[in-house]
Write an enzyme that holds these catalytic residues in place. Structure first.
Site, short mmCIF file in Angstrom:
data_model
loop_
_atom_site.label_atom_id
_atom_site.label_comp_id
_atom_site.label_asym_id
_atom_site.label_seq_id
_atom_site.Cartn_x
_atom_site.Cartn_y
_atom_site.Cartn_z
N ASP A 108 5.63 6.40 9.30
CA ASP A 108 4.50 5.48 9.24
C ASP A 108 3.28 6.23 8.69
OD1 ASP A 108 2.30 3.85 9.76
OD2 ASP A 108 3.03 3.20 11.71
N ASP A 131 2.27 -4.31 0.76
CA ASP A 131 2.81 -5.63 1.13
C ASP A 131 1.64 -6.58 1.38
OD1 ASP A 131 4.07 -7.84 2.31
OD2 ASP A 131 5.61 -6.57 3.23
N LYS A 135 1.35 -15.01 4.03
CA LYS A 135 1.09 -16.09 4.98
C LYS A 135 -0.09 -15.73 5.87
CE LYS A 135 5.90 -17.69 5.11
NZ LYS A 135 7.10 -17.93 5.95
N ASP A 167 -1.88 -7.28 -6.66
CA ASP A 167 -1.81 -8.44 -7.55
C ASP A 167 -1.96 -9.74 -6.76
OD1 ASP A 167 0.71 -8.05 -6.33
OD2 ASP A 167 1.71 -9.24 -7.87
N THR A 202 3.66 0.10 -12.20
CA THR A 202 4.77 0.14 -11.26
C THR A 202 5.68 -1.07 -11.44
OG1 THR A 202 3.80 -1.15 -9.46
CG2 THR A 202 3.14 1.17 -9.62
#
Length: 223
Positions: A108, A131, A135, A167, A202
């Site tokens: 982590d 990430d 939602k 993005d 990437t």
């Protein structure tokens, strides 16, 4: 007492790992990996030299990290990633390019920052395409939040760089708002609009662009 585990910004998804990636993990991780045991790292011992240290959180398949390290041998690079297929791909790239200025930790990244690095120890901190947890009920899992920025500010030296690329427009807006309010950072003046020439593209970025997503590069200096 609150015994609930902390909210993490990632979920371990191993996915399919190829035989080549598995071999790289077995044969190359002992060479490039750092066994993190929740205690302070010794970068000079790990890299075999003293040099400015840059860290990438969540390097994915490692293509950007490998390219940056090859283009800038004066820096040491620490990559932190829990996705083992991606770690395997990076290890193969490092070996094929004969690079020795990269070390890898499979833990982590927030814990590594908090417990493994000292104050002002980073020259740069890169967070490329984290990430987005799109939602709304999952936004609390996003990596970049006030607590993360406080931690980052304590580990990046004065004049060092925090670079976040995403993005997802609402994530970019959220990060801009958080950084504008944080006393430890000020926005760097971009050389030109769009992706900086020194940041390699990437796979996640290309996928997002293929879906019509606009990419935001948010570069801030530690005050």
């Amino acid at each position: 007492m609150n015994d609930r585990p902390p909210v993490r910004s990632f979920v371990r998804r191993e996915g399919r790992i190829t035989p080549a990636q598995q071999r790289a993990l077995a044969e190359l991780l002992p060479r490039y990996g750092i066994a993190f045991e929740n205690r302070l790292l010794e970068p000079q011992a790990a890299f075999g030299r003293a040099a400015p240290l840059a860290m990438e959180i969540g390097f994915g398949n490692g293509e950007a990290l490998c390219a940056m390290a090859a283009a800038d041998p004066r820096h040491n690079y620490l990559g932190v990633e829990v996705w083992r297929p991606g770690v395997g791909r990076l290890l193969r790239c490092l070996a094929e390019a004969e690079l020795d200025n990269v070390r890898v930790i499979t833990e982590d990244a927030v814990v590594v920052l908090r417990q493994g690095l000292t104050k002002d120890s980073l020259d740069a901190l890169y967070v490329f395409f984290p990430d987005p947890w799109p939602k709304k009920r999952h936004h609390k899992r996003r990596l970049v939040n006030p607590a993360f920025l406080d931690l980052a500010a304590s580990r990046i030296r004065a004049g060092g760089r925090l670079h976040v690329a995403t993005d997802w427009q609402d994530y970019a807006d959220e990060v801009r708002e958080l950084l504008a309010a944080h006393p430890g950072f000020r926005e760097d003046v971009p050389v030109s609009p769009g992706r900086p020439a020194w940041r390699p593209a990437t796979r996640y970025e290309r996928r997002g662009e293929g879906l019509g997503h606009a990419v935001a590069d948010l570069v801030y200096l530690r005050t």
